[in-house]
Design an enzyme around this catalytic site. Structure first.
Site, PDB file in Angstrom:
ATOM      1  N   PHE B 123       0.949  -1.284   0.060  1.00 51.95           N
ATOM      2  CA  PHE B 123       0.096  -0.044   0.122  1.00 51.95           C
ATOM      3  C   PHE B 123       0.899   1.305  -0.115  1.00 51.95           C
ATOM      4  CE2 PHE B 123      -4.361  -0.635   2.082  1.00 51.95           C
ATOM      5  CZ  PHE B 123      -4.813  -1.657   0.953  1.00 51.95           C
ATOM      6  N   GLN B 244      -9.999  12.817   6.904  1.00 57.22           N
ATOM      7  CA  GLN B 244      -9.627  12.296   5.659  1.00 57.22           C
ATOM      8  C   GLN B 244     -10.699  12.530   4.376  1.00 57.22           C
ATOM      9  OE1 GLN B 244      -7.778   8.394   5.717  1.00 57.22           O
ATOM     10  NE2 GLN B 244      -5.847   9.563   5.390  1.00 57.22           N
ATOM     11  N   HIS B 246     -11.494  11.634   0.348  1.00 58.74           N
ATOM     12  CA  HIS B 246     -10.896  11.494  -1.013  1.00 58.74           C
ATOM     13  C   HIS B 246     -11.352  12.353  -2.111  1.00 58.74           C
ATOM     14  CE1 HIS B 246      -9.055   7.291  -0.733  1.00 58.74           C
ATOM     15  NE2 HIS B 246      -9.848   7.114   0.320  1.00 58.74           N
ATOM     16  N   LEU B 256     -16.998   6.123  -3.289  1.00 56.51           N
ATOM     17  CA  LEU B 256     -15.831   6.432  -3.761  1.00 56.51           C
ATOM     18  C   LEU B 256     -15.372   5.839  -5.055  1.00 56.51           C
ATOM     19  CD1 LEU B 256     -13.199   7.142  -2.227  1.00 56.51           C
ATOM     20  CD2 LEU B 256     -12.660   4.982  -1.820  1.00 56.51           C
ATOM     21  N   GLU B 259      -8.875   5.901  -6.777  1.00 59.77           N
ATOM     22  CA  GLU B 259      -7.800   6.622  -7.659  1.00 59.77           C
ATOM     23  C   GLU B 259      -7.137   5.964  -8.756  1.00 59.77           C
ATOM     24  OE1 GLU B 259      -5.744   7.064  -4.070  1.00 59.77           O
ATOM     25  OE2 GLU B 259      -6.245   9.276  -3.855  1.00 59.77           O
ATOM     26  N   ARG B 290      -3.753  13.724  -2.919  1.00 57.34           N
ATOM     27  CA  ARG B 290      -5.350  13.893  -2.790  1.00 57.34           C
ATOM     28  C   ARG B 290      -5.933  15.225  -2.341  1.00 57.34           C
ATOM     29  NH1 ARG B 290      -6.659   8.513   0.923  1.00 57.34           N
ATOM     30  NH2 ARG B 290      -6.307   6.963  -0.769  1.00 57.34           N
ATOM     31  N   HIS B 357     -14.143  10.774   4.430  1.00 57.32           N
ATOM     32  CA  HIS B 357     -13.880   9.347   4.574  1.00 57.32           C
ATOM     33  C   HIS B 357     -13.605   8.851   6.058  1.00 57.32           C
ATOM     34  CE1 HIS B 357     -12.778   5.242   3.336  1.00 57.32           C
ATOM     35  NE2 HIS B 357     -11.584   5.359   3.660  1.00 57.32           N
ATOM     36  N   ARG B 402      -3.898   9.524   8.173  1.00 60.35           N
ATOM     37  CA  ARG B 402      -3.806   7.966   8.500  1.00 60.35           C
ATOM     38  C   ARG B 402      -3.375   7.140   7.058  1.00 60.35           C
ATOM     39  NH1 ARG B 402      -7.209   3.697   6.901  1.00 60.35           N
ATOM     40  NH2 ARG B 402      -8.370   5.410   5.692  1.00 60.35           N
TER      41      ARG B 402
END
Lengths: 87, 591
Positions: B123, B244, B246, B256, B259, B290, B357, B402
């Site tokens: 990730f 946070q 998106h 969502l 991306e 972002r 989010h 995060r």
């Protein structure tokens, strides 16, 4: 809508509160804009559908899987149609 | 409403409010040790929002590539923009490894490598050797890790005889005159009957509050209930300005659009058909970070170049990529567009807007998940008998931002930590403290307030206005004037709540009453978010201000604390000292 229907819809409304936004949107919208037109068999199918796990419901409603139960398949098609056509 | 004296009481060693991963992991630890455990959940437990977590859970198992908990710690501190508490982060990264094995033994069906070990994927933000090559640290059960964890924990709790109060709504905490938590007033949603749960310890594990924003990925249940309960008993909320977003959610709905759509070559356009990211990020374009993409979208809309009849979204185009690429590489997006928008993204552009989010902030706790608050002896005095874990808590491992794969880890590690500490607390405090009617009065008064009859504004209308206000004044575009105006509007809205009335006063499944109680909670967490964001005049992690674009370590290496009384702000230092290793000092956060 009679009183009994109104009470029933309130009960179902809470069953339509799920762990995923997609399910919240689809199920609540259908409850408001499609459920009243269902016959008693289809209403029972809707109850059955609400008893399913979120992830399975998500797969069915978003179109990544199809249930074996033909009644549920037909109901899912109605729920998907409702979100696009109703106000 | 029933008088306090006539209400039924139930007694437990531990009361856990919320049945997501944090609550259920704590409950399992306690029930397995034969404590009497009550879990209160407003929906059926496996409908908690943990079920929506797809990505996975980070642990330095080193199954796919070399790894080490210390590298995981470095990445988490850096990802937090140095606002995370390093003692808590060390705890989380060390405990990640046994936590994943414990879940495996409990029955979570993790995906496997060919050699039989747990599969781990790479990730963003994961590195080897303190910022070196990409690491692969995220353990996953296909693309439904949250679902697998939640169902496993629920089944294990049934086996351990945890007592579930399904479809019960927690109204408020009950405390005695010394500030010790005695339990909570809860409402049986089906019957409408209130119930007092007396407990020696209480854990808040109610999840996030994404519903405070108009466009959010969060389920309807995420209304900040535990955070607001903590505020109402006089406690602070910490670092609420860090939320946070998106950049690309389905406009007006929130789901969502990953991306990957832009990764595959998709790009954003405004109402003039212009690929506007060329102006904001000439090199990275649509793959800029972002916050840059999010703010660019909102700037286009604010300057009148939004699309649609209300000019309130922009369009994401992938139709130039061809149907094969779109349908094969972006199947999830294709399905979402077909179902919710009635369009095929291979043929038509998608309306998008930044979507809320995840909350980094929440109820302040120490690394044992004990709630802490400023008091006579310092900024982190333990509130006796009260715990918090998961997204509703701020321990703080995420700091200002995060990392992917750390949210499931947070709920599991600190849910378990809460269970461990509750075990020793109950050993040292084996008796229920006495609960008097006066202790119940604030909670009962809150419930009674919504019984008032007559004409008034509707809950749904005020909620819609609140969500719009938060999006406009404390979303991704933040400056002094926008947020100061937002605070004034929110204060006015908060006063209007007094005049809101329910139309339906029936008892059975009165969902309108629950939505009213949730609205109270959303207003409180909304104010905490706006006030904290207004006062932090720097940009750090997810809190990005156009008027203060730089991080300011000299003035702002500290945690924000919002208190409901007089909407007061307070601050406390970041815990920069880990438990056993050297501190990671602040550096520019570049990837």
């Amino acid at each position: 809508m009679n009183d009994r229907d109104a009470r029933e819809i309130k009960r179902l409304q809470w069953q339509c509160r799920r762990g995923m936004l997609e399910l919240d949107l689809l199920l609540n919208h259908f409850l408001q804009h499609g459920y009243a037109e269902l016959d008693s068999d289809a209403r029972q199918a809707f109850e059955r559908l609400l008893g399913m796990q979120d992830q399975i419901l998500q797969d069915w409603l978003i179109g990544q899987a199809i249930p074996a139960d033909a009644e549920l398949t037909a109901l899912i098609a109605r729920i998907r149609a409702a979100i696009r056509t109703a106000p | 409403m029933a008088a306090a004296r006539s209400l039924p009481h139930r007694h437990f060693d531990a009361l856990i409010i919320g049945a997501g991963g944090a609550g259920l992991n704590a409950a399992l630890r306690l029930a397995a040790a034969d404590l009497r455990v009550a879990v209160v959940s407003k929906v059926f437990p496996t409908r908690s929002h943990t079920v929506a977590a797809q990505g996975g859970v980070n642990a330095a198992l080193a199954n796919a590539l070399p790894d080490n908990w210390h590298w995981h710690m470095f990445d988490t501190v850096k990802g937090s923009d140095y606002l995370g508490d390093q003692d808590a982060i060390e705890t989380m990264c060390r405990e990640a490894i046994p936590t994943v094995y414990e879940l495996e033994h409990a029955g979570v069906p993790f995906s496997r490598l060919d050699n039989g070990r747990i599969y781990q994927r790479a990730f963003g933000g994961q590195s080897q050797n303190f910022g070196g090559e990409q690491a692969a640290r995220t353990c996953a059960a296909a693309d439904r890790t949250g679902h697998a964890i939640l169902h496993t924990l629920y089944q294990q709790n049934l086996r351990a005889k945890t007592h579930f109060f399904d479809e019960h709504f927690a109204v408020d905490l009950i405390r005695d005159d010394e500030g010790v938590t005695l339990g909570a007033l809860v409402l049986d949603i089906e019957s409408g009957e209130p119930l007092i749960i007396e407990s020696k310890t209480t854990l808040l594990a109610t999840g996030g509050h994404g519903q405070v924003y108009r466009t959010s990925t969060n389920a309807f249940i995420n209304t900040g209930d535990g955070m607001a309960m903590a505020l109402r008993v006089g406690g602070p909320l910490q670092d609420m300005e860090f939320y946070q977003f998106h950049p690309t959610g389905v406009a007006g709905k929130g789901m969502l659009i990953t991306e990957a759509a832009r990764g595959e070559g998709g790009y954003l356009i405004n109402s003039e058909g212009e690929s506007f990211m060329e102006r904001y990020a000439p090199n990275a374009l649509d793959l800029a970070s972002r916050d840059v993409v999010s703010r660019s979208i909102v700037t286009e809309i604010r300057e009148g170049r939004g699309c649609g009849p209300n000019k309130d979204y922009v369009l994401l185009k992938v139709d130039h990529l061809g149907a094969d690429v779109v349908h094969q590489r972006l199947p999830g997006i294709t399905d979402i567009c077909r179902v919710f928008l009635g369009i095929d993204p291979a043929k038509a552009p998608m309306p998008v807007f930044p979507t809320a989010h995840y909350a980094m902030g929440g109820i302040p706790t120490d690394r044992h998940a004990r709630v802490v608050a400023p008091a006579r002896h310092g900024p982190e005095e333990v509130v006796p008998g009260l715990y918090a874990a998961g997204e509703c808590a701020c321990v703080s491992v995420h700091g200002a931002n995060r990392l992917g794969g750390n949210s499931l880890l947070d709920i599991l590690v600190f849910g378990r930590a809460a269970g461990t500490d509750i075990l020793s607390y109950v050993t040292e405090n084996p008796h229920h403290r006495s609960m008097r009617d006066a202790h119940l009065e604030p909670a009962i008064a809150r419930l009674a307030r919504w019984e008032r009859q007559g004409e008034g504004e509707r809950v749904a209308d005020v909620k819609a206005e609140l969500r719009r206000l938060m999006e406009d004044h404390c979303g991704v575009f933040r400056d002094q004037a926008t947020m100061a105006e937002g605070v004034e509007k929110l204060k006015a809205l908060r006063e209007r709540i007094e005049g809101v009335r329910l139309r339906d006063h029936s008892q059975t499944f009165n969902t309108a009453r629950i939505e009213a109680l949730e609205l109270d909670n959303l207003v409180d967490v909304g104010m905490a978010t706006l006030m904290s964001a207004l006062h932090r005049d720097e940009s750090r992690g997810a809190h990005s201000r156009v008027d203060y674009p730089q991080r300011d370590d000299e003035r702002w290496m500290k945690h924000s604390l919002y208190l409901r009384e007089d909407d007061r702000m307070d601050y406390k230092p970041v815990r920069t000292k880990p438990l056993t290793v050297d501190s990671f000092p602040p550096k520019p956060r570049v990837y």
